[in-house]
Design a protein around this motif. Sequence first.
Motif, PDB file in Angstrom:
ATOM      1  N   LYS A 187       0.757  -1.267  -0.171  1.00 26.31           N
ATOM      2  CA  LYS A 187       0.234   0.239   0.134  1.00 26.31           C
ATOM      3  C   LYS A 187       0.609   1.295  -0.143  1.00 26.31           C
ATOM      4  O   LYS A 187       1.777   0.882   0.164  1.00 26.31           O
ATOM      5  CB  LYS A 187      -0.944  -0.188   1.304  1.00 26.31           C
ATOM      6  CG  LYS A 187      -1.477  -0.916   0.939  1.00 26.31           C
ATOM      7  CD  LYS A 187      -2.956  -0.717   0.064  1.00 26.31           C
ATOM      8  CE  LYS A 187      -4.096  -2.121   0.328  1.00 26.31           C
ATOM      9  NZ  LYS A 187      -4.812  -2.419  -0.811  1.00 26.31           N
ATOM     10  N   SER A 188       0.001   2.788  -0.623  1.00 26.37           N
ATOM     11  CA  SER A 188       0.957   3.409  -0.370  1.00 26.37           C
ATOM     12  C   SER A 188       0.997   4.439   0.912  1.00 26.37           C
ATOM     13  O   SER A 188       0.002   3.932   1.700  1.00 26.37           O
ATOM     14  CB  SER A 188       0.182   4.927  -1.336  1.00 26.37           C
ATOM     15  OG  SER A 188      -0.856   4.668  -0.826  1.00 26.37           O
ATOM     16  N   SER A 189       2.098   5.147   0.784  1.00 25.45           N
ATOM     17  CA  SER A 189       1.667   5.652   2.140  1.00 25.45           C
ATOM     18  C   SER A 189       0.950   6.864   2.484  1.00 25.45           C
ATOM     19  O   SER A 189       0.376   7.054   3.782  1.00 25.45           O
ATOM     20  CB  SER A 189       3.561   6.492   2.467  1.00 25.45           C
ATOM     21  OG  SER A 189       3.615   7.977   0.884  1.00 25.45           O
ATOM     22  N   ASN A 190       0.298   6.924   1.783  1.00 23.31           N
ATOM     23  CA  ASN A 190      -1.115   8.025   2.294  1.00 23.31           C
ATOM     24  C   ASN A 190      -2.036   6.868   2.467  1.00 23.31           C
ATOM     25  O   ASN A 190      -3.263   7.367   3.660  1.00 23.31           O
ATOM     26  CB  ASN A 190      -1.698   8.292   1.318  1.00 23.31           C
ATOM     27  CG  ASN A 190      -0.870   9.649   0.628  1.00 23.31           C
ATOM     28  OD1 ASN A 190      -0.278  10.024   1.519  1.00 23.31           O
ATOM     29  ND2 ASN A 190      -0.994  10.710  -0.191  1.00 23.31           N
ATOM     30  N   TYR A 191      -1.905   5.549   1.853  1.00 27.26           N
ATOM     31  CA  TYR A 191      -2.824   4.848   2.637  1.00 27.26           C
ATOM     32  C   TYR A 191      -3.154   4.562   3.513  1.00 27.26           C
ATOM     33  O   TYR A 191      -3.844   4.150   4.734  1.00 27.26           O
ATOM     34  CB  TYR A 191      -2.969   3.421   1.416  1.00 27.26           C
ATOM     35  CG  TYR A 191      -4.283   2.998   1.197  1.00 27.26           C
ATOM     36  CD1 TYR A 191      -5.276   2.023   1.213  1.00 27.26           C
ATOM     37  CD2 TYR A 191      -3.630   1.760   2.968  1.00 27.26           C
ATOM     38  CE1 TYR A 191      -6.328   1.503   1.465  1.00 27.26           C
ATOM     39  CE2 TYR A 191      -4.299   0.585   3.065  1.00 27.26           C
ATOM     40  CZ  TYR A 191      -5.951   0.481   2.236  1.00 27.26           C
ATOM     41  OH  TYR A 191      -6.827  -1.268   2.683  1.00 27.26           O
ATOM     42  N   LEU A 192      -1.304   3.860   4.383  1.00 26.31           N
ATOM     43  CA  LEU A 192      -1.478   3.222   5.302  1.00 26.31           C
ATOM     44  C   LEU A 192      -1.321   5.039   6.358  1.00 26.31           C
ATOM     45  O   LEU A 192      -1.906   4.690   7.689  1.00 26.31           O
ATOM     46  CB  LEU A 192       0.696   3.933   5.253  1.00 26.31           C
ATOM     47  CG  LEU A 192       0.551   1.763   4.149  1.00 26.31           C
ATOM     48  CD1 LEU A 192       2.185   1.349   4.119  1.00 26.31           C
ATOM     49  CD2 LEU A 192      -0.139   0.531   5.154  1.00 26.31           C
ATOM     50  N   ALA A 193      -1.139   5.895   5.905  1.00 28.13           N
ATOM     51  CA  ALA A 193      -1.294   7.640   6.956  1.00 28.13           C
ATOM     52  C   ALA A 193      -3.172   7.071   7.405  1.00 28.13           C
ATOM     53  O   ALA A 193      -3.496   7.406   8.198  1.00 28.13           O
ATOM     54  CB  ALA A 193      -0.970   8.648   6.173  1.00 28.13           C
ATOM     55  N   ASP A 194      -3.530   7.397   6.016  1.00 25.40           N
ATOM     56  CA  ASP A 194      -5.066   6.989   6.135  1.00 25.40           C
ATOM     57  C   ASP A 194      -5.320   5.589   7.370  1.00 25.40           C
ATOM     58  O   ASP A 194      -6.222   6.272   8.334  1.00 25.40           O
ATOM     59  CB  ASP A 194      -5.602   7.768   5.273  1.00 25.40           C
ATOM     60  CG  ASP A 194      -6.016   8.654   4.541  1.00 25.40           C
ATOM     61  OD1 ASP A 194      -5.243   9.360   4.606  1.00 25.40           O
ATOM     62  OD2 ASP A 194      -6.080   8.388   3.560  1.00 25.40           O
TER      63      ASP A 194
END
Length: 87
Positions: free
Chosen positions: A28-35
């Motif tokens: 998963k992308s870093s944005n996905y993981l942050a969310d």
Amino acid sequence: MTLDDDIHNYYEHLILERIQTLGLDKTKSSNYLADLCCLALNQVPPRYIRFEVDMSFYLPQNERQQMEMNVADAIDKAKKFLDQKSE
């Protein structure tokens, strides 16, 4: 003393540990993981600590297991929510 360096929520550690166990950090992308982290952390009660070692030695095993189950459930719900939003 600075709060951001000295005090943190133990659930943050458990959330990141669960993400790695599921291999999401690799897919998963870093944005996905942050969310995902934000959504999951908002579902569990905060547990503030200063030192990781405090939780390792003084947390009863049954309480640790309950926290891990809470994290697994929170990650599953957050993942479902994010995956539905991307469809």
